[in-house]
Design a protein around this motif. Structure first.
Motif: not given
Length: 1073
Positions: A854, A857, A888, A859-860, A894-895, A891-892
């Motif tokens: 975390e 960053g 997450y 997160y993946e 791609q998850l 903001d991300h």
């Protein structure tokens, strides 16, 4: 003729006269005339007419009874002659600095005449020396003959002795000679002594000494009287009569008084003369020879026999006896030998003896027929003028010949005295000592022999002496020699080794103590022995106290610690010594011996290391400003891997290794004082592992338990790097944790407090924001990295007994993991995140892993972690994936594909999270996170997801796309804004005229002249698309083929057709549904 001195002739305080030895140090050589080698010099053929002779700086002066004076050269030829006293005779002569003083008689007067001549200047007409002064010597009406005369070397004073016991003194004679041209202009004469019944038999001046002469006099004859310095600066006149010796002060404070008596012994005429240094009057009597100083009689020499005259020659005294008839019963061996060699015993003979007063031996004795007329010392020789006109030269042998003669007679003491008198160099004197020592050694007198060999140190190879005394019976003498060799600072390492081994074998502790505590006799600060060798030998022999004394006194810190730790086992003493050294010296020594000291004194050594690595206090030793230094930068990762190295015996270190240096403090155990402080919670957005209750910020103050840590003082010395000592704590984890935690608090005011599990917090002081230099920052990172590793590694069982049941943990696992979590949560503690990830992963610390991902960053990685846990069958792991995406995903984006693939990976997951999947698709559609084709491709990768699951979503996306296209085509005049500033073809700056296409490409008009209706970049792609569309239109009515593909592949066939645009053929919407 050696004999004892009569008892009544020697005062009680006079030194005893030693017996004299006789040598032949002079060769007797007859002097011949240069014109006739068979006869003596022509001028001496009429010897009876010669009245007096004297030596001078120009040659020998000879005066006759006719009043003439002749100056002779070294060939005894007259170079100048003149009549000094007309119709008279010359009775006395004396020359100084080219000025000749003559005393004589003339027929024109009854009084003696004093004449002074300038030998350097001659009368132009006659060639005789210039007459400077001429005057009568007369006191009263009755003239008295002159008996003796004395003249100072600088011509300042002239003394004349008369037969009636009167002494006349002319003062400032040199000044009167230059102040007037009158022949009679002489200073006023002063009568300094009168003794009517005692004729004057000798006069002599003791002249003041110059500075260099005074130093030389002190070296050769040290004075014992407090007035010697004052006496040396004044001029004194010795007056000798037939009955006594007097001294008159002629200059200086107190001069002009009455002459004082210094001895009650007088002498005959011609038997008194000054010694060769001009300091004492020598008086010769039949029973002995005396020396008289200004304050009394000095040395006396027992030399019996009648004496007619004495003369000084260099350091010798020439003694002439009156004529006597030789006989075989004479006590003198010289006379007996003369009688044995000649048959003519009727003629009288005189004996000439050359006596060395300082060394107390007879250097020559010889007999001369018909008696001796006079003796002259000139050109380094003694010339004896006989009454028969023969002239004999007594030539002194060379020093080498004299020494060889002394060696042959084993007169080594005299040889040494002779060397001193002759001022031989030190090498020659040392050679005499060597030969003397060899002589004594051959006789078996080992102690005296060694005393001589000791005096050869510095000139003789020590091995020459050492080989002679290696025998066990003479080892004590060898010790004496070696000890003196060291005291003079001329010993090498081998000599030191030999001497110390000798001490240890003899078990002579007293002399060993004396040797190692002695100081060099030289002026330099250099040690009198090889220090390294002395320490080494004492250690090898088991004399650790002596080795330690040397190492400590001469500041050999490493040697001292090695002795205390490795040899004596005095760890406490070594620790106290380190505290006195200061950081620089302690640093390298602790790096070498820290492990051994921790093994013996873990608490005390840990405290010392803490002191060295912090600025919380000062050591005992004052430390000067340290140079900006440093050792090579150490790595800040893999710290416990250092501890795994060198688990060999504690002292297995290379003595030649270069290790940096360190100092001291009190160790605090983790159980009793674990460095508790508080920290306000760090505000950050909620995480998956945040506690359910929010942390309330508290004041940033340490609790009462932290009072053991005093406010840090300004640095007074160099703060050492704690990284140097990590490896020493390999077997001392308890002390290691305490060391690191205390260093972190004292040095950077950083700590983790000891709260109940679950309450996470850290505290940091105001100094956390201070700017640290590169090395300090690296130390800070290394400390916290290692602490984190320890928090995750510990506790480990500590052996309390032999059975497993007796093993008890030192650290509480929950508290240690809680501390690790506080470190990871802290925004101020500068640990290495990559290293922390490796540690958490290695030790399976899930909370730490997720927290680090975390913070980094990653997160993946969090999602993949829970995905992997779900695959492993962990309950609730899939829900954690959905929670993480909700947290997450905004903001991300791609998850989302990752979660879509996860949810459609198995039928069970899809059934469990079907509603979650629909919600995710709705969120993707609302936020336009993925294009429809991307969603379709993700869902079509396997047969888990069905068409019905996403049918409504697909239809909605198709409608939206068609509406957008129709709106654009329906309003062709609707202006479109282009933001391009460069040409898509040439990449140049756009300028007018320019062409803008709906595909959002822009060009210069000149770049699209031939293709004004189509974008050049998109033309090829559009051509491919048109071909595909034509093909799809051709296949659009072939429904049987499409249906067979759907029956075979299901949703995959529909997705493929959708991707090819097969479903995009314009048809009514009711037909598509």
């Amino acid at each position: 003729m050696a004999s004892t001195l009569a008892a009544n002739a020697i005062p009680p305080n006079a030194p005893a006269a030693p017996g004299t030895r006789q040598f032949v140090f002079f060769d007797s050589v007859p002097v011949k005339d240069v014109q006739d080698l068979n006869s003596p010099p022509d001028i001496f053929k009429a010897a009876p007419e010669i009245s007096t002779t004297c030596s001078s700086s120009f040659g020998i002066l000879v005066a006759d009874i006719h009043g003439s004076v002749h100056l002779l050269n070294s060939d005894f030829e007259s170079v100048n002659s003149w009549i000094a006293h007309v119709s008279g005779r010359v009775t006395h002569m004396m020359e100084r600095r080219g000025v000749l003083v003559t005393l004589g008689e003339e027929a024109s007067t009854h009084s003696p005449l004093l004449k002074i001549w300038d030998l350097e200047n001659k009368e132009p007409r006659t060639g005789s020396p210039v007459l400077l002064r001429s005057t009568k010597i007369q006191l009263g009406h009755r003239p008295h003959p002159v008996t003796t005369v004395a003249l100072t070397s600088n011509l300042s004073h002239l003394a004349i002795g008369l037969g009636d016991g009167t002494v006349l003194l002319y003062r400032h004679l040199d000044q009167s000679l230059t102040s007037s041209n009158s022949l009679t202009a002489l200073p006023k004469v002063r009568t300094v002594h009168e003794s009517p019944t005692e004729p004057i038999t000798g006069l002599g001046f003791r002249e003041p000494l110059s500075g260099s002469a005074m130093e030389h006099a002190d070296e050769t004859a040290p004075s014992t009287n407090s007035n010697d310095d004052a006496i040396a600066k004044n001029l004194y006149l010795f007056v000798v009569t037939t009955n006594r010796v007097l001294c008159y002060q002629a200059s200086g404070r107190g001069s002009g008084g009455i002459a004082t008596e210094v001895d009650e012994v007088g002498c005959g005429l011609g038997c008194a003369t000054m010694d060769w240094r001009g300091r004492e009057m020598i008086v010769a009597r039949d029973e002995a020879i005396y020396k008289c100083g200004t304050e009394g009689r000095g040395t006396c020499y027992a030399y019996e026999g009648p004496k007619s005259s004495i003369r000084s020659h260099l350091n010798y005294l020439v003694i002439v006896s009156p004529p006597f008839a030789p006989s075989s019963s004479n006590p003198s061996a010289t006379v007996r030998n003369f009688v044995a060699r000649t048959s003519d015993t009727g003629s009288e003979i005189s004996k000439v003896t050359i006596f060395d007063l300082e060394n107390k031996y007879v250097a020559y004795t010889g007999t001369f027929r018909q008696g001796v007329k006079d003796v002259v010392s000139q050109w380094g020789k003694v010339y004896v003028l006989c009454n028969d006109g023969n002239l004999i030269a007594l030539e002194e042998k060379s020093t080498k010949e004299k020494l060889d003669l002394l060696y042959s007679k084993a007169a080594y003491t005299i040889a040494l005295n002779l060397a001193k008198t002759q001022q031989l160099d030190e090498a020659s004197v040392a050679d005499i000592h060597r030969q003397y020592g060899d002589h004594l050694y051959a006789k078996g007198d080992y102690d005296p022999a060694m005393s001589q060999f000791v005096k050869t140190i510095g000139w003789l190879q020590p091995s020459y002496v050492i080989r002679k005394f290696l025998d066990a019976q003479r080892i004590h003498n060898l010790v004496t020699y070696l000890q003196e060799l060291h005291s003079l600072g001329l010993a090498n390492a081998d000599h030191t080794t030999l001497l110390l081994n000798t001490y240890t074998k003899l078990k002579d502790i007293q002399r060993l103590d004396s040797f190692i505590k002695t100081e060099s006799k030289r002026d330099s600060d250099e040690l009198p022995f090889d220090l390294d060798t002395a320490i080494r030998v004492c250690r090898q022999a088991g004399y650790f106290e002596h080795a330690g004394y040397l190492a400590r006194k001469y500041e050999r810190h490493e040697d001292y610690l090695r002795i205390q730790i490795e040899d004596a086992g005095e760890f406490g003493e070594a620790l106290s010594y380190l505290r006195k050294l200061g950081p620089e010296a302690a640093e390298s020594n602790l790096a070498r011996y820290g492990r051994a000291m921790l093994q013996s004194l873990p608490e005390e050594t840990t405290q010392l290391l803490i002191d060295l690595c912090t600025d919380s206090g000062s050591l005992e030793a004052e430390t000067s400003e340290q140079p900006a230094s440093h050792t090579k930068q150490l790595s800040t990762t893999s710290y416990l891997s250092i501890l795994a190295l060198n688990r060999a015996p504690t002292l297995a270190y290379s003595e030649t290794a270069t290790i940096p240096a360190a100092p001291s403090i009190k160790t605090v155990k983790p159980e009793t004082a674990s460095i508790k402080t508080t920290k306000p919670d760090v505000t950050r957005r909620d995480s998956l592992h945040e506690g359910s209750g929010s942390s309330t910020p508290s004041s940033a103050q340490p609790p009462a338990s932290a009072s053991i840590f005093k406010a840090p003082l300004p640095p007074k010395f160099k703060i050492l790097s704690p990284r140097l000592y990590f490896a020493h704590f390999v077997d001392h984890m308890e002390q290691f944790v305490n060391f690191l935690e205390t260093v972190a608090y004292r040095r950077w005011k950083q700590t983790v407090e000891d709260r109940p599990e679950g309450a996470i917090g850290t505290w940091h002081g105001a100094s956390d924001n201070a700017i640290l230099d590169g090395d300090d920052k690296a130390d800070q990172v290394a400390v916290w990295n290692t602490l984190l590793e320890l928090y995750l590694t510990l506790p480990g069982p500590k052996e309390k007994g032999k059975n497993k049941e007796d093993r008890t943990p030192i650290f509480d696992e929950g508290k240690m993991r809680d501390k690790a979590m506080r470190v990871l949560r802290s925004a101020d503690i500068p640990y290495d995140p990559t290293h922390a990830l490796i540690l958490c992963s290695t030790h399976g610390y899930t909370r730490g892993l997720v927290l680090l991902w975390e913070k980094l960053g990653m997160y993946e990685e969090v999602l993949r972690f829970w995905i992997d846990r779900d695959k492993e069958g962990e309950e609730g792991a899939s829900a954690k994936v959905i929670e993480a995406l909700m947290l997450y995903g905004s903001d991300h984006p791609q998850l989302y594909p990752l979660v879509l693939r996860f949810l459609t990976s198995t039928t069970e997951l899809l059934e469990r999270h079907k509603e979650d999947l629909k919600g995710i698709l709705e969120h993707i559609d609302e936020e336009n996170i993925m294009p429809p084709i991307g969603v379709v491709q993700v869902l079509s990768r396997n047969s888990v997801a069905s068409v019905g699951l996403v049918k409504e979503w697909l239809m909605r996306r198709i409608r939206q796309a068609r509406n957008e296209i129709e709106n654009e085509l329906a309003n062709p005049d609707l202006p479109k804004v282009s933001h391009n500033t460069r040409c898509a073809a040439c990449q140049g700056q756009l300028d007018l005229p320019s062409v803008h296409f709906m595909c959002k490409h822009s060009y210069h008009q000149r770049c699209v002249a031939e293709n004004e209706t189509e974008c050049p970049n998109c033309a090829r792609e559009h051509g491919v698309i048109r071909d595909i569309r034509r093909n799809n239109l051709r296949l659009a009515d072939q429904h049987d083929i499409f249906l067979s593909e759907v029956q075979e592949n299901g949703f995959e066939a529909i997705a493929a057709s959708f991707g090819r645009g097969l479903l995009n053929v314009p048809r009514p919407l009711d037909e598509i549904s």
